[in-house]
Design an enzyme around this catalytic site. Structure first.
Site, PDB file in Angstrom:
ATOM      1  N   ASP A 484     -24.914   6.920  37.431  1.00 55.50           N
ATOM      2  CA  ASP A 484     -24.040   7.551  36.437  1.00 55.50           C
ATOM      3  C   ASP A 484     -24.619   8.853  35.897  1.00 55.50           C
ATOM      4  OD1 ASP A 484     -21.703   6.131  36.054  1.00 55.50           O
ATOM      5  OD2 ASP A 484     -22.684   4.607  34.848  1.00 55.50           O
TER       6      ASP A 484
HETATM    7  C1  GLC Z   1     -25.557   1.355  34.325  1.00 55.44           C
HETATM    8  C2  GLC Z   1     -24.089   1.336  34.642  1.00 55.44           C
HETATM    9  C3  GLC Z   1     -23.852   1.293  36.134  1.00 55.44           C
HETATM   10  C4  GLC Z   1     -24.626   2.357  36.818  1.00 55.44           C
HETATM   11  C5  GLC Z   1     -26.096   2.296  36.452  1.00 55.44           C
HETATM   12  C6  GLC Z   1     -26.887   3.442  37.025  1.00 55.44           C
HETATM   13  O1  GLC Z   1     -26.102   0.105  34.615  1.00 55.44           O
HETATM   14  O2  GLC Z   1     -23.447   0.252  34.040  1.00 55.44           O
HETATM   15  O3  GLC Z   1     -22.490   1.428  36.411  1.00 55.44           O
HETATM   16  O4  GLC Z   1     -24.455   2.200  38.188  1.00 55.44           O
HETATM   17  O5  GLC Z   1     -26.242   2.324  35.064  1.00 55.44           O
HETATM   18  O6  GLC Z   1     -26.597   4.650  36.419  1.00 55.44           O
HETATM   19  C1  GLC Z   2     -26.034   6.531  30.645  1.00 54.39           C
HETATM   20  C2  GLC Z   2     -27.047   5.532  31.162  1.00 54.39           C
HETATM   21  C3  GLC Z   2     -26.579   4.855  32.395  1.00 54.39           C
HETATM   22  C4  GLC Z   2     -25.193   4.318  32.164  1.00 54.39           C
HETATM   23  C5  GLC Z   2     -24.266   5.448  31.670  1.00 54.39           C
HETATM   24  C6  GLC Z   2     -22.828   5.023  31.463  1.00 54.39           C
HETATM   25  O1  GLC Z   2     -25.864   7.543  31.541  1.00 54.39           O
HETATM   26  O2  GLC Z   2     -28.271   6.146  31.433  1.00 54.39           O
HETATM   27  O3  GLC Z   2     -27.483   3.838  32.761  1.00 54.39           O
HETATM   28  O4  GLC Z   2     -24.724   3.775  33.344  1.00 54.39           O
HETATM   29  O5  GLC Z   2     -24.777   5.960  30.490  1.00 54.39           O
HETATM   30  O6  GLC Z   2     -22.597   4.468  30.216  1.00 54.39           O
END
Ligand code: GLC
Ligand code: GLC
Length: 813
Positions: A484
């Site tokens: 993300d």
């Molecule tokens: C969080 C989000 C997931 C994403 C991950 C890596 O766990 O819920 O959707 O893939 O972060 O950014």
């Molecule tokens: C932030 C976090 C990630 C998560 C995303 C979405 O980027 O670092 O882990 O998946 O938020 O909420």
């Protein structure tokens, strides 16, 4: 060892022996629609279905101390006031023990010869929580303790409850009827539901106004009523409604008393709302109180909970030479998979339940660890998720569990989302054989009347990735892919906007190698599905797409020693030796290898060895190296975190599991187990002061080697690590995997293992599996017998009607 607690494997409990754990250690109550969070000091809250829209009890986030507010019981024993769960008063206890079990938490506190035991659980299938309280006089003198319950009602919409005080302070309403407190805020207008908090015996007083019970300037550690020793029978009128009961006991030495409390979410159904003006019809609530006031009713419900879990876990049990793998796989990992299935990433000590709904990619992955437990619920979930897809193939990134509608604020255009649906659907069909799900009617979020089915969604997903590609022929990334924080189109310099929503993805050129790897996996799954359906033409079409993408990866994504991660919007590689920082990323190694890239040219092996050389540590493999030391506008949030934390070179446990599976694919069972143990919480007990999080559930992140707190776990419980670890151990290391035509068994174990046994229920048949490894190898199924008869290959053909099937396997080089 761990000074804070220990596993009690035979009882399937984690026993916490000191209340002052390094962080609050959490458990979940409930497995169907009613849920509670419960910490080792009885902190937490309760909700029905949706932690945002149907919050029943209140909780304050980012509190001091961390965990404050919950299911509190205050004891006034001759003027000495304390809590059996230690908090909030924190009076020194003579004894304390918390046992987190499967769907229940039992806390016992003792002071001055008085022992109070509290058992919290949600009976299976019911929309309520029970608190069973036992008070024992273990002293030599008679005691007259007074017991006070306390919890705050949330005014249902947890966001509004926190930020719209000008309204909420004026609308709180309750009714009290004997031992029952009815929280009925907004019931006069649009709500047809209320919260009931009742005692199963007569009470000696109650309070429903927080100001009366706690005070205005007091806190939960010095509330007025428990210290005064007398409830005021207050009736909340606005402000902050609470539920408090008073029970006066008279206990001879050695005497004990037990009583219970019911905290229920009650829907009025067809019942009229009122008996008379302002007096609500309490019939439904009364039925509930009556039910649990009958002798033995609470205990019967608790026994049923135990049976439910024994049955659920009996779908997969294994006995291997590794005690950590055994207890995690057999009990805690499957238990955590239930929580992630129900909660996605919404409600934990790190997720407030008001920010995030159910994640599209998250929920599809969570299903992978849940499928074997309750396939019928998995089916329903798959169709719910698919219905939040848009007709062009993109998806709402999250949806609200109550409404099942996509969340417009976070939007869509994460160009990996749609592909995960293929993984969950194919896994479901393999588990159940229910290929009919593909024809289940399923429309699109933007075309609710479309007469389409689930298969249409899978095809649209494949087509979208095939179509939406960039200059190298790799899939476009959109706002981000699985990571993300890899925001290659956001170019954000504005601190007030979300990295995930900012930026225009419409004409973007940034590409993701990870999505390409995931596409290989997904298109191969589709081809196998079509094979199973006897549809050669579509299988062929899928394989053509696969070959095309494989060619793109091998031509444009190989960096020399590993697979690149992406190309940014300007076409510069990300995750390449050409980059000064962020030279190698973990996700593209995992997915390219799992998708079958690098099989014939040695690259898969080399990519994995590069992970080992550059990313692996004793606490797991970090996400990338070297970490970004400065913010890069062209890379986004990944460069916003301090080095060693979260996506900036933290150990993001979720993606470690893909590497485990990669080692299994390559036949290295020693590495697979080594990687598994490096993030396994049960194996962290002897470094718990550093690790800090619960030793019984996986955490999202462990601080990486570049962080000052290397080895510290964060964001426990709600993480894709749960489902994927189950997959990597059950299907990777033990090699037991549902397949279309039967149960496939192809273990990849450490050389030192002499073998293992497992029992796996599959489509109603129990497979009792024994694997022997006489010559000390990792992988290689040579001899298979099924009920004594030799079979060829390693798929045990499914035969309906059998009850138990005995499978014996010998590994040989
Ligand atoms: C969080 C989000 C997931 C994403 C991950 C890596 O766990 O819920 O959707 O893939 O972060 O950014
Ligand atoms: C932030 C976090 C990630 C998560 C995303 C979405 O980027 O670092 O882990 O998946 O938020 O909420």
């Amino acid at each position: 060892m761990n000074p804070f607690g220990r596993f009690d494997d035979s009882k399937r409990e984690y026993v916490i022996t000191r209340p002052d754990t390094p962080l609050p250690w959490l458990n979940y109550l409930g497995q169907d629609e009613f849920f509670g969070l419960c910490t080792n000091t009885a902190g937490g809250y309760t909700f029905w279905k949706d932690a945002k829209l149907r919050r029943l009890t209140r909780y304050r986030y980012n509190n001091v101390p961390y965990d404050l507010g919950g299911r509190y019981i205050y004891i006034n024993d001759g003027g000495s006031v304390w809590n059996p769960g230690w908090k909030p008063i924190k009076a020194k206890l003579d004894a304390y023990e918390c046992r987190h079990g499967l769907g229940y938490t039992r806390i016992i506190g003792q002071k001055d010869g008085l022992e109070v035991e509290m058992l919290f659980f949600v009976p299976p299938g019911e929309n309520l929580e029970l608190w069973k309280v036992t008070v024992r006089n273990k002293s030599k003198v008679a005691k007259q303790p007074k017991i006070f319950t306390f919890q705050e009602f949330c005014l249902f919409d947890a966001a509004n409850d926190m930020n719209n005080l000008q309204r909420t302070y004026s609308i709180g309403e309750v009714e009290v009827d004997g031992s029952a407190i009815y929280h009925k805020t907004e019931y006069r207008e649009r709500r047809d539901h209320y919260t009931l908090f009742a005692c199963t015996r007569p009470v000696d007083g109650f309070d429903t106004s927080r100001d009366a019970f706690v005070g205005i300037h007091e806190g939960l550690h010095d509330p007025k009523v428990p210290f005064a020793g007398q409830c005021t029978n207050s009736k909340a009128f606005g402000w902050n409604p609470i539920g408090a009961h008073q029970i006066n006991l008279n206990l001879a030495p050695g005497q004990e008393e037990t009583f219970s409390f019911v905290l229920a979410y009650v829907e009025q159904g067809k019942e009229p709302k009122y008996d008379s003006l302002y007096v609500m019809n309490k019939k439904v609530g009364k039925t509930i109180v009556d039910k649990y006031s009958k002798p033995g009713a609470v205990d019967t419900a608790f026994t049923k909970l135990g049976t439910v879990w024994t049955d659920l876990l009996s779908n997969f049990q294994a006995s291997s030479p590794d005690p950590h793998a055994n207890r995690m796989l057999n009990v805690w990992n499957q238990y955590q998979c239930m929580a992630t299935f129900n909660m996605s990433r919404s409600a934990s000590m790190y997720e407030t339940g008001i920010g995030r709904g159910m994640g599209y990619r998250d929920s599809n992955q969570d299903l992978l660890g849940f499928m074997h437990m309750i396939p019928s619920r998995a089916r329903e979930r798959i169709l719910d998720i698919a219905a939040t897809q848009l007709s062009d193939g993109t998806c709402y990134h999250q949806y609200q569990p109550l409404t099942k509608k996509g969340n417009a604020e976070i939007g869509g255009d994460f160009y990996d989302d749609h592909l995960w649906l293929i993984l969950s659907t194919c896994q479901y069909i393999k588990e159940t054989g229910d290929v009919g799900i593909l024809q289940a009617p399923c429309s699109y979020a933007d075309q609710p009347d479309a007469k389409t089915d689930l298969l249409h969604h899978l095809e649209v997903s494949i087509a979208y990735t095939m179509k939406k590609r960039g200059p190298h022929g790799l899939p476009l990334i959109g706002h981000a892919d699985w990571n993300d924080c890899l925001n290659l189109n956001c170019f954000s310099t504005e601190p007030n906007e979300s990295f995930q929503c900012a930026g225009d993805v419409k004409d973007s050129k940034a590409e993701s190698v990870m999505i390409a790897g995931l596409f290989l996996y997904a298109s191969r799954e589709m081809a196998a599905l079509y094979d199973f359906m006897g549809n050669a033409a579509d299988a062929f079409r899928m394989r053509k797409g696969y070959d095309e993408m494989l060619n793109v990866i091998e031509t444009h994504a190989w960096d020399g020693e590993w697979y690149r991660r992406a190309y940014d919007a300007a076409g510069t590689p990300v995750g390449s030796k050409e980059n000064p920082e962020g030279k190698i990323f973990i996700e593209s190694q995992g997915w390219c290898v799992l998708g079958g890239a690098g099989q014939n040219n040695g690259r898969a092996k080399q990519a994995m060895e590069s992970v080992h050389k550059h990313l692996f540590t004793k606490n797991g493999a970090v996400l990338q190296q070297p970490p970004y030391s400065t913010y890069h506008v062209e890379l986004g949030e990944v460069t916003s975190y301090p080095p060693g934390v979260k996506e900036n070179a933290g150990i993001f446990c979720h993606n470690n599991t893909w590497i485990n599976l990669g080692w299994c694919l390559l036949g290295d069972g020693d590495r697979a187990l080594e990687y598994y143990l490096s993030i396994c919480p049960s194996a962290k007990e002897d470094q718990i002061e550093t690790y800090r999080s619960e030793p019984y559930v996986y955490a999202q992140m462990i601080a990486g080697k570049d962080a000052v707190c290397f080895g510290e776990a964060k964001n426990s419980w709600l993480t894709g690590t749960a489902a994927w670890t189950f997959v990597s151990v059950a299907e990777g290391i033990l090699g037991i995997k549902a397949d279309y035509k039967g149960l496939s068994i192809n273990p990849c174990i450490p050389k030192a293992w002499k073998g293992f046994t497992a029992s796996r229920k599959f489509r109603g048949v129990e497979y009792q599996i024994e694997v022997k490894n006489p010559s000390g190898i990792c992988k290689g199924v040579k001899k298979v017998t099924v009920d004594g008869k030799t079979v060829t290959g390693n798929v045990i053909p499914f035969e309906a009607g059998k009850k138990v099937v005995k499978v014996a396997i010998t590994l040989e080089a």
